[in-house]
Design a protein around this motif. Structure first.
Motif, PDB file in Angstrom:
ATOM      1  N   TRP A 178       0.821  -1.198   0.000  1.00 14.65           N
ATOM      2  CA  TRP A 178       0.000   0.000   0.000  1.00 14.65           C
ATOM      3  C   TRP A 178       0.864   1.262   0.000  1.00 14.65           C
ATOM      4  CZ3 TRP A 178      -4.682  -0.740  -1.442  1.00 14.65           C
ATOM      5  CH2 TRP A 178      -5.365  -1.921  -1.092  1.00 14.65           C
ATOM      6  N   PRO A 179       0.395   2.338  -0.620  1.00 18.56           N
ATOM      7  CA  PRO A 179       1.123   3.621  -0.597  1.00 18.56           C
ATOM      8  C   PRO A 179       1.353   4.066   0.841  1.00 18.56           C
ATOM      9  CG  PRO A 179      -0.666   3.664  -2.194  1.00 18.56           C
ATOM     10  CD  PRO A 179      -0.848   2.408  -1.409  1.00 18.56           C
ATOM     11  N   GLU A 180       2.487   4.711   1.078  1.00 11.99           N
ATOM     12  CA  GLU A 180       2.852   5.105   2.437  1.00 11.99           C
ATOM     13  C   GLU A 180       2.685   6.594   2.704  1.00 11.99           C
ATOM     14  OE1 GLU A 180       6.830   3.762   2.898  1.00 11.99           O
ATOM     15  OE2 GLU A 180       6.287   1.635   3.050  1.00 11.99           O
ATOM     16  N   THR A 181       2.588   7.393   1.650  1.00 13.50           N
ATOM     17  CA  THR A 181       2.512   8.839   1.837  1.00 13.50           C
ATOM     18  C   THR A 181       1.304   9.417   1.110  1.00 13.50           C
ATOM     19  OG1 THR A 181       3.834   9.396  -0.115  1.00 13.50           O
ATOM     20  CG2 THR A 181       5.028   8.914   1.927  1.00 13.50           C
ATOM     21  N   THR A 182       0.949  10.624   1.500  1.00  9.70           N
ATOM     22  CA  THR A 182      -0.148  11.329   0.838  1.00  9.70           C
ATOM     23  C   THR A 182       0.179  11.591  -0.630  1.00  9.70           C
ATOM     24  OG1 THR A 182      -0.727  12.424   2.922  1.00  9.70           O
ATOM     25  CG2 THR A 182      -1.589  13.402   0.891  1.00  9.70           C
ATOM     26  N   MET A 183       1.452  11.877  -0.906  1.00  8.19           N
ATOM     27  CA  MET A 183       1.888  12.136  -2.276  1.00  8.19           C
ATOM     28  C   MET A 183       1.675  10.910  -3.159  1.00  8.19           C
ATOM     29  SD  MET A 183       3.080  14.340  -4.402  1.00  8.19           S
ATOM     30  CE  MET A 183       3.764  15.638  -3.350  1.00  8.19           C
ATOM     31  N   GLN A 184       1.976   9.735  -2.630  1.00  9.47           N
ATOM     32  CA  GLN A 184       1.791   8.511  -3.400  1.00  9.47           C
ATOM     33  C   GLN A 184       0.317   8.251  -3.686  1.00  9.47           C
ATOM     34  OE1 GLN A 184       3.808   5.552  -1.022  1.00  9.47           O
ATOM     35  NE2 GLN A 184       5.821   6.041  -1.887  1.00  9.47           N
ATOM     36  N   TRP A 185      -0.531   8.470  -2.669  1.00  5.60           N
ATOM     37  CA  TRP A 185      -1.965   8.304  -2.876  1.00  5.60           C
ATOM     38  C   TRP A 185      -2.482   9.308  -3.913  1.00  5.60           C
ATOM     39  CZ3 TRP A 185      -4.879   4.356  -1.800  1.00  5.60           C
ATOM     40  CH2 TRP A 185      -4.582   3.521  -0.720  1.00  5.60           C
ATOM     41  N   ALA A 186      -1.978  10.542  -3.853  1.00  5.10           N
ATOM     42  CA  ALA A 186      -2.399  11.576  -4.799  1.00  5.10           C
ATOM     43  C   ALA A 186      -1.987  11.212  -6.224  1.00  5.10           C
ATOM     44  CB  ALA A 186      -1.786  12.919  -4.404  1.00  5.10           C
ATOM     45  N   ALA A 187      -0.765  10.658  -6.369  1.00  6.61           N
ATOM     46  CA  ALA A 187      -0.283  10.261  -7.695  1.00  6.61           C
ATOM     47  C   ALA A 187      -1.179   9.173  -8.279  1.00  6.61           C
ATOM     48  CB  ALA A 187       1.159   9.778  -7.600  1.00  6.61           C
ATOM     49  N   ILE A 188      -1.579   8.216  -7.453  1.00  4.15           N
ATOM     50  CA  ILE A 188      -2.450   7.134  -7.914  1.00  4.15           C
ATOM     51  C   ILE A 188      -3.820   7.677  -8.306  1.00  4.15           C
ATOM     52  CG2 ILE A 188      -3.696   5.052  -7.171  1.00  4.15           C
ATOM     53  CD1 ILE A 188      -1.219   4.371  -5.469  1.00  4.15           C
ATOM     54  N   LEU A 189      -4.324   8.619  -7.517  1.00  2.52           N
ATOM     55  CA  LEU A 189      -5.626   9.229  -7.809  1.00  2.52           C
ATOM     56  C   LEU A 189      -5.601   9.951  -9.153  1.00  2.52           C
ATOM     57  CD1 LEU A 189      -8.493   9.980  -6.896  1.00  2.52           C
ATOM     58  CD2 LEU A 189      -7.518  11.973  -5.745  1.00  2.52           C
ATOM     59  N   VAL A 190      -4.556  10.744  -9.371  1.00  2.00           N
ATOM     60  CA  VAL A 190      -4.441  11.474 -10.637  1.00  2.00           C
ATOM     61  C   VAL A 190      -4.211  10.512 -11.791  1.00  2.00           C
ATOM     62  CG1 VAL A 190      -3.097  13.193 -11.908  1.00  2.00           C
ATOM     63  CG2 VAL A 190      -3.579  13.541  -9.483  1.00  2.00           C
ATOM     64  N   LEU A 191      -3.380   9.500 -11.578  1.00  3.93           N
ATOM     65  CA  LEU A 191      -3.079   8.518 -12.621  1.00  3.93           C
ATOM     66  C   LEU A 191      -4.350   7.807 -13.081  1.00  3.93           C
ATOM     67  CD1 LEU A 191      -0.800   7.055 -14.207  1.00  3.93           C
ATOM     68  CD2 LEU A 191      -0.642   5.441 -12.306  1.00  3.93           C
ATOM     69  N   GLY A 192      -5.195   7.438 -12.132  1.00  2.44           N
ATOM     70  CA  GLY A 192      -6.403   6.705 -12.471  1.00  2.44           C
ATOM     71  C   GLY A 192      -7.505   7.552 -13.078  1.00  2.44           C
ATOM     72  N   THR A 193      -7.579   8.817 -12.692  1.00  3.32           N
ATOM     73  CA  THR A 193      -8.667   9.662 -13.176  1.00  3.32           C
ATOM     74  C   THR A 193      -8.349  10.401 -14.470  1.00  3.32           C
ATOM     75  OG1 THR A 193      -7.896  11.459 -11.737  1.00  3.32           O
ATOM     76  CG2 THR A 193      -9.629  10.027 -10.873  1.00  3.32           C
ATOM     77  N   ILE A 194      -7.050  10.643 -14.726  1.00  4.57           N
ATOM     78  CA  ILE A 194      -6.717  11.421 -15.930  1.00  4.57           C
ATOM     79  C   ILE A 194      -6.087  10.555 -17.030  1.00  4.57           C
ATOM     80  CG2 ILE A 194      -5.458  13.421 -16.817  1.00  4.57           C
ATOM     81  CD1 ILE A 194      -5.872  14.787 -14.164  1.00  4.57           C
ATOM     82  N   PRO A 195      -4.800  10.129 -16.931  1.00  4.66           N
ATOM     83  CA  PRO A 195      -4.247   9.338 -18.034  1.00  4.66           C
ATOM     84  C   PRO A 195      -4.981   8.022 -18.273  1.00  4.66           C
ATOM     85  CG  PRO A 195      -2.494  10.172 -16.623  1.00  4.66           C
ATOM     86  CD  PRO A 195      -3.772  10.413 -15.903  1.00  4.66           C
ATOM     87  N   LEU A 196      -5.286   7.287 -17.201  1.00  4.25           N
ATOM     88  CA  LEU A 196      -5.946   5.988 -17.347  1.00  4.25           C
ATOM     89  C   LEU A 196      -7.455   6.086 -17.127  1.00  4.25           C
ATOM     90  CD1 LEU A 196      -3.339   3.675 -15.573  1.00  4.25           C
ATOM     91  CD2 LEU A 196      -3.516   4.325 -17.984  1.00  4.25           C
ATOM     92  N   GLY A 197      -7.959   7.304 -17.157  1.00  5.51           N
ATOM     93  CA  GLY A 197      -9.388   7.518 -17.044  1.00  5.51           C
ATOM     94  C   GLY A 197      -9.852   8.388 -18.190  1.00  5.51           C
ATOM     95  N   ALA A 198      -9.785   9.687 -17.989  1.00  7.33           N
ATOM     96  CA  ALA A 198     -10.223  10.633 -19.015  1.00  7.33           C
ATOM     97  C   ALA A 198      -9.480  10.423 -20.342  1.00  7.33           C
ATOM     98  CB  ALA A 198     -10.011  12.059 -18.519  1.00  7.33           C
ATOM     99  N   GLY A 199      -8.198  10.023 -20.254  1.00  5.44           N
ATOM    100  CA  GLY A 199      -7.410   9.808 -21.465  1.00  5.44           C
ATOM    101  C   GLY A 199      -8.005   8.751 -22.376  1.00  5.44           C
ATOM    102  N   PHE A 200      -8.508   7.658 -21.804  1.00  6.71           N
ATOM    103  CA  PHE A 200      -9.079   6.584 -22.613  1.00  6.71           C
ATOM    104  C   PHE A 200     -10.388   7.014 -23.270  1.00  6.71           C
ATOM    105  CE2 PHE A 200      -6.714   3.439 -19.776  1.00  6.71           C
ATOM    106  CZ  PHE A 200      -5.718   3.242 -20.721  1.00  6.71           C
ATOM    107  N   TYR A 201     -11.178   7.822 -22.558  1.00  5.50           N
ATOM    108  CA  TYR A 201     -12.429   8.307 -23.127  1.00  5.50           C
ATOM    109  C   TYR A 201     -12.146   9.275 -24.276  1.00  5.50           C
ATOM    110  CZ  TYR A 201     -14.246   6.283 -18.832  1.00  5.50           C
ATOM    111  OH  TYR A 201     -14.545   5.407 -17.815  1.00  5.50           O
ATOM    112  N   ALA A 202     -11.143  10.119 -24.086  1.00  4.48           N
ATOM    113  CA  ALA A 202     -10.770  11.070 -25.141  1.00  4.48           C
ATOM    114  C   ALA A 202     -10.231  10.335 -26.366  1.00  4.48           C
ATOM    115  CB  ALA A 202      -9.718  12.058 -24.611  1.00  4.48           C
ATOM    116  N   TRP A 203      -9.423   9.302 -26.128  1.00  3.82           N
ATOM    117  CA  TRP A 203      -8.849   8.534 -27.239  1.00  3.82           C
ATOM    118  C   TRP A 203      -9.954   7.820 -28.022  1.00  3.82           C
ATOM    119  CZ3 TRP A 203      -4.580   8.545 -29.921  1.00  3.82           C
ATOM    120  CH2 TRP A 203      -4.247   7.443 -30.712  1.00  3.82           C
ATOM    121  N   ASP A 204     -10.909   7.241 -27.311  1.00  3.22           N
ATOM    122  CA  ASP A 204     -12.015   6.554 -27.968  1.00  3.22           C
ATOM    123  C   ASP A 204     -12.789   7.517 -28.860  1.00  3.22           C
ATOM    124  OD1 ASP A 204     -13.932   4.031 -27.901  1.00  3.22           O
ATOM    125  OD2 ASP A 204     -15.223   5.772 -27.600  1.00  3.22           O
ATOM    126  N   HIS A 205     -13.066   8.704 -28.335  1.00  3.87           N
ATOM    127  CA  HIS A 205     -13.796   9.700 -29.119  1.00  3.87           C
ATOM    128  C   HIS A 205     -12.984  10.133 -30.342  1.00  3.87           C
ATOM    129  CE1 HIS A 205     -16.638  13.011 -29.835  1.00  3.87           C
ATOM    130  NE2 HIS A 205     -15.570  13.732 -30.147  1.00  3.87           N
TER     131      HIS A 205
END
Length: 255
Positions: free
Chosen positions: A203-230
């Protein structure tokens, strides 16, 4: 004009993917399949969250098996296979081989109805490939240091999978982008099973690590896939293929 805007939407996905290396590093030493399960689940939530603004969005999940097979292969099989490739061969060599997918997109898209392969498409994608090689190898030599390995074959398989997914998405242009949330959810479940089978949970140990995972999942591996599909469905897919070689350069700049 509409096609140009859709192409720009697709290009925005390429921009978000430029942050993959930075965010993955900032996430800390999280096992790859665990990271994939966490981030793709977040990516699915991004799509599901948008359903509240579209009353008929949930019905988009009712699609023929061919649509689901294409989407799951593109997101799930590609990323799981890529993780295996990285573990089975030198990462730089795997990246070079896997990054044949933009070139394959341009070539395969020529077989789509209404599309035609022109000289400037080939020139653009070849120049992009050359630039990607320079960036990924940092100006070093090209070659397979330890000969052909299983990871190299899997990386080539990855290139065809993502290119095939992107091009075939054009054939399903009438399918709403909302269905991508389903692709992300299935990918998250498969990654979770692989994680529980092959890895030890960290598990992530710091707030920064949790934040990186949150951004990674919502933007590049989230919004990015929807944008690419469109973008693939409604934009200029050949130009998107050529522009995809900007991702390695932008990634280096971001890092």
């Amino acid at each position: 004009m509409k096609k140009t805007i859709s192409t720009l939407v697709g290009f925005s996905a390429i921009l978000t993917w430029s942050f993959l290396a930075l965010l993955s590093t900032a996430a800390g030493p999280i096992p790859p399949f665990q990271l994939a399960a966490m981030t793709f689940f977040l990516g699915a939530l991004v799509g599901m969250g948008s359903w509240t603004f579209g009353p008929g969005a949930v019905r988009s999940l009712r699609q023929p098996w061919k649509v689901w097979a294409t989407g799951v292969a593109g997101l799930c099989i590609y990323h799981c296979a890529y993780f295996f490739a990285i573990q089975s061969a030198p990462p730089v060599e795997v990246s070079l081989i896997a990054y044949l997918w933009p070139l394959l997109i341009v070539v395969l898209a020529a077989f789509l109805p209404g599309e035609r392969l022109k000289a400037h498409h080939l020139v653009g994608v070849v120049l992009g490939l050359a630039g990607a090689i320079v960036v990924i190898t940092k100006g070093g030599t090209i070659g397979l240091a330890n000969g052909g390995m299983k990871g190299h074959v899997i990386a080539l398989f990855c290139a065809f999978i993502w290119a095939g997914y992107s091009v075939l998405s054009r054939r399903f242009g009438q399918v709403p982008t909302d269905v991508v949330a389903g692709y992300c959810f299935i990918t998250a479940v498969v990654a979770l099973v692989l994680h529980l089978t092959l890895e030890i949970t960290v598990w992530p140990e710091t707030t920064m690590q949790w934040a990186a995972i949150l951004v990674l999942g919502t933007i590049p591996l989230g919004a990015g896939f929807y944008a690419w599909d469109h973008g693939c469905k409604h934009g200029d897919i050949m130009i998107l293929g050529a522009l995809s070689y900007a991702a390695p350069l932008f990634s280096v700049i971001v890092l």
